[in-house]
Design an enzyme around this catalytic site. Sequence first.
Site, PDB file in Angstrom:
ATOM      1  N   PRO A  31     -92.979 -32.588  68.781  1.00 40.27           N
ATOM      2  CA  PRO A  31     -93.654 -31.312  69.009  1.00 40.27           C
ATOM      3  C   PRO A  31     -92.751 -30.143  68.624  1.00 40.27           C
ATOM      4  CG  PRO A  31     -93.368 -32.540  71.093  1.00 40.27           C
ATOM      5  CD  PRO A  31     -92.814 -33.378  70.000  1.00 40.27           C
ATOM      6  N   CYS A  33     -92.959 -25.850  68.211  1.00 43.19           N
ATOM      7  CA  CYS A  33     -93.681 -24.577  68.252  1.00 43.19           C
ATOM      8  C   CYS A  33     -93.615 -23.896  66.899  1.00 43.19           C
ATOM      9  CB  CYS A  33     -93.058 -23.646  69.285  1.00 43.19           C
ATOM     10  SG  CYS A  33     -93.384 -24.124  70.980  1.00 43.19           S
ATOM     11  N   ALA A  66     -95.757 -27.620  71.857  1.00 42.30           N
ATOM     12  CA  ALA A  66     -95.899 -27.235  73.264  1.00 42.30           C
ATOM     13  C   ALA A  66     -97.049 -26.235  73.390  1.00 42.30           C
ATOM     14  CB  ALA A  66     -94.608 -26.613  73.770  1.00 42.30           C
ATOM     15  N   GLN A 108     -98.652 -31.877  73.163  1.00 46.69           N
ATOM     16  CA  GLN A 108     -97.722 -31.659  74.270  1.00 46.69           C
ATOM     17  C   GLN A 108     -98.221 -30.476  75.099  1.00 46.69           C
ATOM     18  OE1 GLN A 108     -93.801 -29.745  73.710  1.00 46.69           O
ATOM     19  NE2 GLN A 108     -92.866 -31.599  74.539  1.00 46.69           N
ATOM     20  N   TYR A 189     -87.896 -25.715  80.857  1.00 49.09           N
ATOM     21  CA  TYR A 189     -89.188 -25.138  81.206  1.00 49.09           C
ATOM     22  C   TYR A 189     -89.559 -25.519  82.653  1.00 49.09           C
ATOM     23  CZ  TYR A 189     -89.094 -23.884  76.339  1.00 49.09           C
ATOM     24  OH  TYR A 189     -88.694 -23.354  75.139  1.00 49.09           O
ATOM     25  N   GLY A 330     -87.676 -34.035  64.206  1.00 52.72           N
ATOM     26  CA  GLY A 330     -88.008 -32.616  64.268  1.00 52.72           C
ATOM     27  C   GLY A 330     -87.700 -31.899  62.968  1.00 52.72           C
ATOM     28  N   ARG A 331     -86.493 -31.320  62.909  1.00 51.05           N
ATOM     29  CA  ARG A 331     -86.166 -30.442  61.781  1.00 51.05           C
ATOM     30  C   ARG A 331     -86.231 -31.140  60.430  1.00 51.05           C
ATOM     31  NH1 ARG A 331     -81.000 -28.404  64.964  1.00 51.05           N
ATOM     32  NH2 ARG A 331     -81.288 -30.532  65.687  1.00 51.05           N
TER      33      ARG A 331
HETATM   34  C1  FMN Z   1     -89.109 -24.879  65.241  1.00 54.15           C
HETATM   35  C2  FMN Z   1     -88.911 -25.776  66.430  1.00 54.15           C
HETATM   36  C3  FMN Z   1     -89.817 -25.732  67.480  1.00 54.15           C
HETATM   37  C4  FMN Z   1     -89.685 -26.592  68.568  1.00 54.15           C
HETATM   38  N1  FMN Z   1     -90.666 -26.618  69.546  1.00 54.15           N
HETATM   39  C5  FMN Z   1     -90.643 -27.590  70.483  1.00 54.15           C
HETATM   40  C6  FMN Z   1     -91.758 -27.813  71.322  1.00 54.15           C
HETATM   41  O1  FMN Z   1     -92.814 -27.207  71.173  1.00 54.15           O
HETATM   42  N2  FMN Z   1     -91.656 -28.776  72.281  1.00 54.15           N
HETATM   43  C7  FMN Z   1     -90.511 -29.537  72.409  1.00 54.15           C
HETATM   44  O2  FMN Z   1     -90.465 -30.390  73.295  1.00 54.15           O
HETATM   45  N3  FMN Z   1     -89.474 -29.375  71.588  1.00 54.15           N
HETATM   46  C8  FMN Z   1     -89.521 -28.459  70.615  1.00 54.15           C
HETATM   47  N4  FMN Z   1     -88.506 -28.361  69.700  1.00 54.15           N
HETATM   48  C9  FMN Z   1     -87.434 -29.367  69.760  1.00 54.15           C
HETATM   49  C10 FMN Z   1     -87.779 -30.541  68.830  1.00 54.15           C
HETATM   50  O3  FMN Z   1     -88.962 -31.199  69.237  1.00 54.15           O
HETATM   51  C11 FMN Z   1     -86.609 -31.549  68.814  1.00 54.15           C
HETATM   52  O4  FMN Z   1     -86.447 -32.057  70.110  1.00 54.15           O
HETATM   53  C12 FMN Z   1     -85.319 -30.895  68.352  1.00 54.15           C
HETATM   54  O5  FMN Z   1     -85.531 -30.095  67.202  1.00 54.15           O
HETATM   55  C13 FMN Z   1     -84.252 -31.951  68.047  1.00 54.15           C
HETATM   56  O6  FMN Z   1     -84.699 -32.851  67.062  1.00 54.15           O
HETATM   57  P1  FMN Z   1     -84.261 -32.701  65.507  1.00 54.15           P
HETATM   58  O7  FMN Z   1     -82.756 -32.749  65.473  1.00 54.15           O
HETATM   59  O8  FMN Z   1     -84.889 -33.900  64.829  1.00 54.15           O
HETATM   60  O9  FMN Z   1     -84.768 -31.400  65.022  1.00 54.15           O
HETATM   61  C14 FMN Z   1     -88.590 -27.479  68.621  1.00 54.15           C
HETATM   62  C15 FMN Z   1     -87.656 -27.494  67.589  1.00 54.15           C
HETATM   63  C16 FMN Z   1     -87.819 -26.675  66.483  1.00 54.15           C
HETATM   64  C17 FMN Z   1     -86.829 -26.766  65.350  1.00 54.15           C
END
Ligand code: FMN
Length: 367
Positions: A31, A33, A66, A108, A189, A330-331
């Site tokens: 997830p 945002c 989220a 989520q 949160y 994620g990223r």
């Molecule tokens: C742009 C962006 C928005 C995010 N929004 C959420 C979210 O809505 N809910 C959540 O649990 N984590 C959110 N995260 C965290 C990611 O889900 C993830 O846990 C975090 O980026 C680490 O994973 P990665 O290294 O693969 O990016 C967000 C991360 C990014 C980069």
Amino acid sequence: MPYVGTADSAGLFDGLSIRSVDLANRVVVSPMCMYSAGTDGVPTPWHDVHLGSRAVGGAGLVFVEATGVSPDARITLGDLGLWNRAQEDAHARLAGLISSLGSVPGIQLAHAGRKGGRTLPWEGNLPLSPGQWGERLAPSAVPFKPDWSPPRAMDRTDMDAVTEQFRSATERAARAGFRVLELHFGHGYLFHQFLSPLANHRDDEYGGTLENRARFPLRVIEAVRDAWPADLPLFVRLSVVDWAPGGLDIDDSIQIASWLKDAGVDLIDCSSGAVVPGESIPEAPMYHVEFARTIRRSADVLTSAVGKIIAADEADGALRSGAADLAFIGRAMLKDPYWPRRAADALGATNELLVPLPYRRSTQHLP
Ligand SMILES: Cc1cc2nc3c(=O)[nH]c(=O)nc-3n(C[C@H](O)[C@H](O)[C@H](O)COP(=O)(O)O)c2cc1C
């Protein structure tokens, strides 16, 4: 409801069935945002393109970001919401789009608590003034940062109201066609604020011991599990450690995970941190994988890991070693919606379900 099929040897491109949901592979769009909702939290064409392209990219499960259960539950005015009919209809379109592209749609649901009411990240992430934002709720009247205005400590009436908001948003998510629901209990949160002694300073039955701190979050889980169809999976994202003195540690999280499992949660999505500013997070590749392994073994529940999972062979190896059941990306997925297809190529995985029918000729020889 029993779990189905979680042999330790399963890799990134093996399927996984949880309750009645069959995932074609174990790659999940985490997830994220987008801060790009239309008026009043309604999904926009941006969400269609963003999530649709990740579904075409081949991930087995695509999560919508989220999504606030009430106006005050949002982090920013650009967050998605799911408290009215217009939002539900737009979410139904999104869920249908993801399904039509061969993936499983997940959502989520979240409440930002004391971290809500901020400007968009590209506008500075600053707290909105009381005139621009409603009330911030929290377990205790302690702001996230000293220069923010204090939130209001929740009373029983607030807890009843938030529980009902989650129940109602869950019913809307089910009607909209989502097939996996995740509750956000991490990243500082509202529910993480209750769970962590760093944010919860209450002296009633909702503060103090871990059991007390978990009482309200577990009550919400009970309401959500009751409202969410019994044949559909429920996940919870936890910040399994706080990375700050006196905060949650892995033993606390094993206990929380085991209570969540008893309450009908199918998978613990292991993340960490963000309940207080200034933590020192040792962010390294795959930095939550060992936490996921510990929780999976100690609480006997499905887990996922998220956090700097970039290399396909490392993710595949982590799953095969029994650390986790799903890999949330994620990223890396923002940079490349075709991460799953590239990972499958790298691993020599030939799962046909990864390639939508109109794209199948991309793998054929043409004159
Ligand atoms: C742009 C962006 C928005 C995010 N929004 C959420 C979210 O809505 N809910 C959540 O649990 N984590 C959110 N995260 C965290 C990611 O889900 C993830 O846990 C975090 O980026 C680490 O994973 P990665 O290294 O693969 O990016 C967000 C991360 C990014 C980069």
